[in-house]
Enzyme design. Structure first.
Site, mmCIF file in Angstrom:
data_model
loop_
_atom_site.group_PDB
_atom_site.id
_atom_site.type_symbol
_atom_site.label_atom_id
_atom_site.label_comp_id
_atom_site.label_asym_id
_atom_site.label_seq_id
_atom_site.Cartn_x
_atom_site.Cartn_y
_atom_site.Cartn_z
ATOM 1 N N CYS A 110 0.821 -1.214 0.000
ATOM 2 C CA CYS A 110 0.000 0.000 0.000
ATOM 3 C C CYS A 110 0.853 1.261 0.000
ATOM 4 O O CYS A 110 0.378 2.339 -0.365
ATOM 5 C CB CYS A 110 -0.928 0.007 1.208
ATOM 6 S SG CYS A 110 -2.074 -1.380 1.265
ATOM 7 N N TYR A 130 -16.326 17.302 19.946
ATOM 8 C CA TYR A 130 -16.573 18.560 19.240
ATOM 9 C C TYR A 130 -15.625 19.637 19.731
ATOM 10 O O TYR A 130 -15.437 19.829 20.939
ATOM 11 C CB TYR A 130 -18.010 19.050 19.443
ATOM 12 C CG TYR A 130 -18.162 20.535 19.162
ATOM 13 C CD1 TYR A 130 -18.008 21.016 17.857
ATOM 14 C CD2 TYR A 130 -18.391 21.438 20.187
ATOM 15 C CE1 TYR A 130 -18.097 22.380 17.594
ATOM 16 C CE2 TYR A 130 -18.490 22.801 19.929
ATOM 17 C CZ TYR A 130 -18.337 23.276 18.637
ATOM 18 O OH TYR A 130 -18.413 24.609 18.369
ATOM 19 N N ASP A 189 -5.225 -12.242 0.836
ATOM 20 C CA ASP A 189 -5.944 -11.832 -0.370
ATOM 21 C C ASP A 189 -6.384 -12.992 -1.248
ATOM 22 O O ASP A 189 -7.097 -12.782 -2.227
ATOM 23 C CB ASP A 189 -5.054 -10.905 -1.213
ATOM 24 C CG ASP A 189 -4.844 -9.549 -0.563
ATOM 25 O OD1 ASP A 189 -5.465 -9.297 0.489
ATOM 26 O OD2 ASP A 189 -4.057 -8.746 -1.090
ATOM 27 N N TRP A 193 -22.782 20.090 15.139
ATOM 28 C CA TRP A 193 -23.422 18.862 14.646
ATOM 29 C C TRP A 193 -22.467 18.237 13.633
ATOM 30 O O TRP A 193 -22.292 18.758 12.537
ATOM 31 C CB TRP A 193 -24.774 19.162 13.986
ATOM 32 C CG TRP A 193 -25.880 19.367 14.965
ATOM 33 C CD1 TRP A 193 -26.371 20.546 15.424
ATOM 34 C CD2 TRP A 193 -26.628 18.341 15.616
ATOM 35 N NE1 TRP A 193 -27.378 20.323 16.328
ATOM 36 C CE2 TRP A 193 -27.565 18.979 16.467
ATOM 37 C CE3 TRP A 193 -26.606 16.944 15.576
ATOM 38 C CZ2 TRP A 193 -28.463 18.262 17.256
ATOM 39 C CZ3 TRP A 193 -27.498 16.237 16.369
ATOM 40 C CH2 TRP A 193 -28.414 16.896 17.200
ATOM 41 N N VAL A 251 6.531 -21.693 -5.221
ATOM 42 C CA VAL A 251 5.881 -23.003 -5.079
ATOM 43 C C VAL A 251 5.066 -23.273 -6.332
ATOM 44 O O VAL A 251 4.251 -22.448 -6.753
ATOM 45 C CB VAL A 251 4.997 -23.040 -3.822
ATOM 46 C CG1 VAL A 251 4.218 -24.358 -3.760
ATOM 47 C CG2 VAL A 251 5.853 -22.872 -2.564
#
Length: 459
Positions: free
Chosen positions: A46, A432, A289, A440, A84
């Site tokens: 990544c 907040y 994965d 909000w 492999v």
């Protein structure tokens, strides 16, 4: 004699399994041998776009543990550059090819961990004989791309084919290196892991940074000049290119598993139980994965290849192999990325996922800001929620915005993981302060809108 554990694949899942098994069983009890066809172990794929861009200066910064560390500190033998080629379950052995020295190696096992990862999708037109065309799955891939970018004559025009996570991150990396960049995506939007309305926000932001975004375009071939890439051919004509990066996604690497008769699930990946055991054969485990997972919201088997899942699954397999008990509870597909300054987060189901799973649902979009509107640096943020009808249970969430946008998805992922309703979410006690959020929070605004939509019977 000590038992032998063979690991196929030396990255996140495989080496997590090996390390956890070693923590519980010492060298006299358990010999651990890992086969890795590349040069490196336990590295961050990544991080490759950030290495390419120059944000990460050195390749080795992406390597968590090298083979010497595994050998000296953990007593785990890692055979790099060994691929492999076969698994013989009757003889309980694997066959590997020495990619540098030549020859064949056979190694018996009592326990096998299948952690082969995923293979990049490479269409027929991506020919090996055209120089300047790159995937970015491994550190070797990243090194080859960097070498090409720094070689004379230096490339000036890049085409990135595919608009998923790798595609948008590589487009950013190449822009940061000073190239002009065109991103080509066959779908109508980049970032197909989010819904089209959110993907369009990503496309708009990319265009604003100077990245050309060409959607609904199919690549049909390559043009070359003197063996070097000169253009990408599409159904609307050629696009000039000095370098091409492929970001077309991956498929689970299951060829060895299928040949050995291991169970393959409906997602096309290896099937395991919650302890990461492959059903139907003793002593064989799989992680990473290459395996499918249970989606905790839809209840369906899915293949979602993420490093977070791979490390957790490898850890679970290793604990169980070492004599402990652990289970992998499933996934909800939480992921974040960025392209230049734009941040994108998603978790749970998209609209089309919810339809396919048979849910009745409402969707809402909430426009807000990342900070109090009067505070310097306040910028727009869009939050999308998908809620089950009539229960109000959260099914999925997506966020597109600027600073402080992406990691907000984690709070929504926790709510989703624990089966919260949007009504319950409206009362969440979130932090907040003007530098961090409006009074909000955007997530709470979105939850209130979803409650209203449910009450109105909307969609």
């Amino acid at each position: 004699m000590a038992e032998r554990m063979i690991v196929i694949g030396g990255d996140a899942a495989g080496m997590s399994a090996a390390s956890q098994a070693r923590r519980r069983r010492d060298r006299s009890e358990l010999e651990i041998v890992a086969f890795e066809r590349g040069h490196f172990t336990s590295y961050s794929a990544c991080g490759i776009p950030y290495w390419v861009s120059g944000v990460v200066q050195e390749r080795d910064e992406l390597i968590a543990r090298d083979p010497k560390t595994f050998r000296d500190e953990f007593g785990i033998e890692v055979r790099t550059r060994h691929e492999v080629t076969a698994i013989d379950l009757d003889r309980r052995e694997v066959v590997a090819r020495d990619l540098d020295g030549g020859g064949e190696v056979r190694a018996g096992f009592d326990t096998l961990v299948y952690a082969t990862g995923a293979s990049p999708v490479q269409p027929d037109w991506a020919r090996d004989d055209v120089s300047g065309v790159f995937g970015v799955q491994t550190l070797d891939d990243g090194a080859a791309l960097i070498d090409w970018l720094e070689r004379e004559p230096r490339p000036r025009h890049a085409v990135v084919v595919g608009g998923g996570y790798v595609g948008v991150e590589m487009a950013e990396a190449l822009v940061q290196r000073g190239l002009t960049v065109q991103l080509v995506e066959q779908a109508d939007q980049p970032m197909s892991t989010v819904d089209p309305d959110m993907g369009e926000l990503v496309a708009e932001a990319m265009r604003a940074t100077g990245i050309g975004v060409r959607t609904g375009l199919e690549v049909t071939g390559l043009q070359e000049r003197d063996g070097r890439i000169s253009a990408v051919v599409t159904d609307e004509g050629p696009i000039p290119a000095d370098v091409v990066v492929l970001g077309l996604g991956v498929r689970p690497n299951t060829a060895l598993a299928e040949a050995a008769g291991l169970s393959i699930g409906p997602s096309g990946a290896v099937r395991t139980d919650r302890r990461m055991r492959v059903p139907g054969v003793s002593g064989v485990w799989a992680a990473g994965d290459c395996v499918e997972s249970l989606h905790r919201v839809s209840g369906m088997p899915v293949h979602i290849p993420l490093g977070t899942h791979a490390n957790k699954q490898g850890r679970v397999a290793g604990i169980n192999i070492g004599g402990g008990h652990a289970t992998f509870p499933g996934v909800i597909g939480t992921a974040v990325t960025k392209v230049c300054e734009l941040e994108v987060g998603r978790t749970g189901l998209r609209e089309r996922d919810a339809r396919e799973a048979g849910f009745e649902f409402v969707t809402v979009l909430a426009q807000s800001t990342n900070r109090a509107g009067y505070y310097p640096g306040s910028r727009p943020m869009t939050v999308k929620l998908i809620a089950e009808r009539p229960s109000g249970r959260l099914l999925g969430a997506q966020i597109v915005g600027w600073s402080e946008a992406a990691k907000r998805i984690d709070a929504l992922a926790v709510a989703l993981w624990n089966g919260m309703t949007v009504d319950e979410m409206t009362a969440l006690d979130l932090g907040y302060a003007p530098p961090y959020a409006p009074v909000w929070d955007p997530m709470l605004i979105a939850a209130r809108k979803a409650v209203d939509a449910l009450a109105a019977g909307g969609r």
